[in-house]
Design an enzyme around this catalytic site. Structure first.
Site, short mmCIF file in Angstrom:
data_model
loop_
_atom_site.label_atom_id
_atom_site.label_comp_id
_atom_site.label_asym_id
_atom_site.label_seq_id
_atom_site.Cartn_x
_atom_site.Cartn_y
_atom_site.Cartn_z
N PHE A 1 29.11 52.47 3.09
CA PHE A 1 27.71 52.11 3.20
C PHE A 1 27.45 51.28 4.46
O PHE A 1 26.42 51.44 5.11
CB PHE A 1 27.26 51.35 1.95
CG PHE A 1 25.77 51.29 1.79
CD1 PHE A 1 25.04 52.43 1.50
CD2 PHE A 1 25.07 50.10 1.94
CE1 PHE A 1 23.66 52.39 1.35
CE2 PHE A 1 23.70 50.03 1.79
CZ PHE A 1 23.00 51.19 1.50
N TRP B 1 21.21 46.34 -0.62
CA TRP B 1 22.24 46.78 -1.57
C TRP B 1 23.64 46.46 -1.05
O TRP B 1 23.94 46.68 0.12
CB TRP B 1 22.11 48.28 -1.79
CG TRP B 1 23.05 48.82 -2.83
CD1 TRP B 1 22.83 48.88 -4.17
CD2 TRP B 1 24.33 49.41 -2.61
NE1 TRP B 1 23.92 49.45 -4.80
CE2 TRP B 1 24.86 49.78 -3.87
CE3 TRP B 1 25.11 49.63 -1.46
CZ2 TRP B 1 26.10 50.38 -4.01
CZ3 TRP B 1 26.36 50.22 -1.60
CH2 TRP B 1 26.84 50.59 -2.86
N ASP C 1 17.40 54.84 12.11
CA ASP C 1 17.82 54.61 10.72
C ASP C 1 18.03 55.94 9.99
O ASP C 1 17.13 56.77 9.96
CB ASP C 1 16.73 53.79 10.01
CG ASP C 1 17.17 53.21 8.69
OD1 ASP C 1 18.15 53.71 8.11
OD2 ASP C 1 16.51 52.27 8.23
N ILE D 1 27.13 53.70 7.31
CA ILE D 1 25.86 54.43 7.31
C ILE D 1 24.73 53.52 7.80
O ILE D 1 23.83 53.97 8.53
CB ILE D 1 25.56 54.97 5.90
CG1 ILE D 1 26.48 56.16 5.60
CG2 ILE D 1 24.10 55.39 5.77
CD1 ILE D 1 26.26 56.78 4.24
N GLN D 2 24.78 52.24 7.43
CA GLN D 2 23.73 51.32 7.87
C GLN D 2 23.70 51.17 9.39
O GLN D 2 22.64 50.97 9.98
CB GLN D 2 23.93 49.95 7.21
CG GLN D 2 23.69 49.97 5.72
CD GLN D 2 23.72 48.59 5.13
OE1 GLN D 2 22.80 47.82 5.33
NE2 GLN D 2 24.76 48.27 4.41
N SER E 1 15.69 46.60 3.12
CA SER E 1 16.22 47.74 2.38
C SER E 1 15.89 47.61 0.90
O SER E 1 14.71 47.53 0.53
CB SER E 1 17.72 47.86 2.65
OG SER E 1 18.22 49.12 2.25
N LEU E 2 16.89 47.57 0.01
CA LEU E 2 16.61 47.38 -1.42
C LEU E 2 15.82 46.09 -1.65
O LEU E 2 14.95 46.03 -2.52
CB LEU E 2 17.91 47.35 -2.22
CG LEU E 2 17.82 46.99 -3.70
CD1 LEU E 2 16.98 48.01 -4.45
CD2 LEU E 2 19.21 46.88 -4.32
N HIS F 1 19.61 50.76 10.70
CA HIS F 1 19.17 50.22 9.42
C HIS F 1 19.22 48.69 9.36
O HIS F 1 18.69 48.10 8.43
CB HIS F 1 20.03 50.82 8.30
CG HIS F 1 19.49 50.57 6.93
ND1 HIS F 1 18.27 51.08 6.50
CD2 HIS F 1 19.99 49.86 5.87
CE1 HIS F 1 18.06 50.70 5.25
NE2 HIS F 1 19.08 49.96 4.84
#
Length: 254
Positions: free
Chosen positions: A143, A20, A207, A146-147, A82-83, A235
């Site tokens: 984001f 994403w 993660d 966070i990853q 991920s996505l 992540h």
């Protein structure tokens, strides 16, 4: 619409799907090593990078899978991060005859936390949706942070992700919003149970988006798949631990 693909190297076809908010350039750090053994295909998912959305579309997981299927080699090893792992999993369900194997990286068949299922807290995804409506760029920055959270190279990881993200056009708001919807709503846990393809699941133990508590649950649910956990990765293990990641992929794909 036309899905953009960048290709490198010769050999068995290995297709990489980003996550994403990102684009295919995110793989550039590991491409030289992979391209020495494989024909590597870097896909920009619809609405990201060089794959702009053409008008209004029903941005669903099956639609995404069909758009990617249209540009896949006749048969390939398919890797999704991920996505992108959700898209790859959907492709494994809808077009198993096209895949030699499935590799999911820092991904989950069900990203959202549910009853007796560890995942992303609903309030986190809701917060991203609210941020998107107000500050597009700040949402992406958040984001990225966070990853990388938990990685011992977090600052370098973020810098690298930011650099590759900037190599291509910014993601479209419609794709970002729809992608968050998929992360919140999709649950492929039951659908993937009968999957018979060779399947490798790669995780970072640190993660914060795919909690480590989900790994043994998935091991139990999919006993014919294999899981590998990078102890000090978060992540984006292919960025924080590229050599280890490449060795894992080469060992599995051959």
């Amino acid at each position: 619409m036309s899905v953009s693909v960048e290709r490198f190297g010769q050999g068995p076809d290995l297709v990489l799907l980003h996550g994403w908010g990102m684009n295919g350039a995110v793989w550039h750090g590991i491409v030289p090593a992979l391209a020495s053994r494989y024909r590597v295909h870097l896909v920009d998912l619809p609405g990201f990078g060089n794959s702009p959305l053409a008008g209004e579309v029903e941005y669903s997981l099956p639609w995404l899978a069909e758009e990617v299927a249209a540009i896949l080699p006749e048969q390939c090893h398919l890797l999704g991060w991920s996505l992108g792992g959700l898209v790859a999993s959907q492709l494994a369900l809808s077009h198993p005859e096209r895949l030699h194997s499935l590799i999911t990286v820092a991904s989950s068949p069900c990203f959202m936390a549910r009853d007796e299922w560890p995942g992303i807290a609903p309030k986190v995804l809701a917060g991203f949706n609210q941020m998107l409506a107000g500050d597009f760029k700040q949402t992406i920055e958040r984001f990225l942070a966070i990853q990388a959270m938990g990685s011992e190279h977090a600052r370098d990881d973020i810098r690298q992700l930011r650099h590759w993200l900037a190599e291509r056009p910014a993601p479209q708001l419609a794709a970002l919003e729809a992608g968050l919807g998929l992360l919140a709503e999709v649950d492929l846990r039951d659908e993937l149970t009968p999957l018979s393809l060779p399947w490798l699941r790669v995780y970072g133990r640190l993660d914060s988006l795919v909690p480590k508590a989900s790994i043994p649950l998935l091991d139990e649910r999919y006993p014919s798949s294999r899981s590998v956990v990078l102890e000090k990765a978060s992540h984006a293990p292919f960025i924080s631990h590229p050599q280890q990641f490449i060795e894992i992929i080469e060992h599995f794909v051959g």
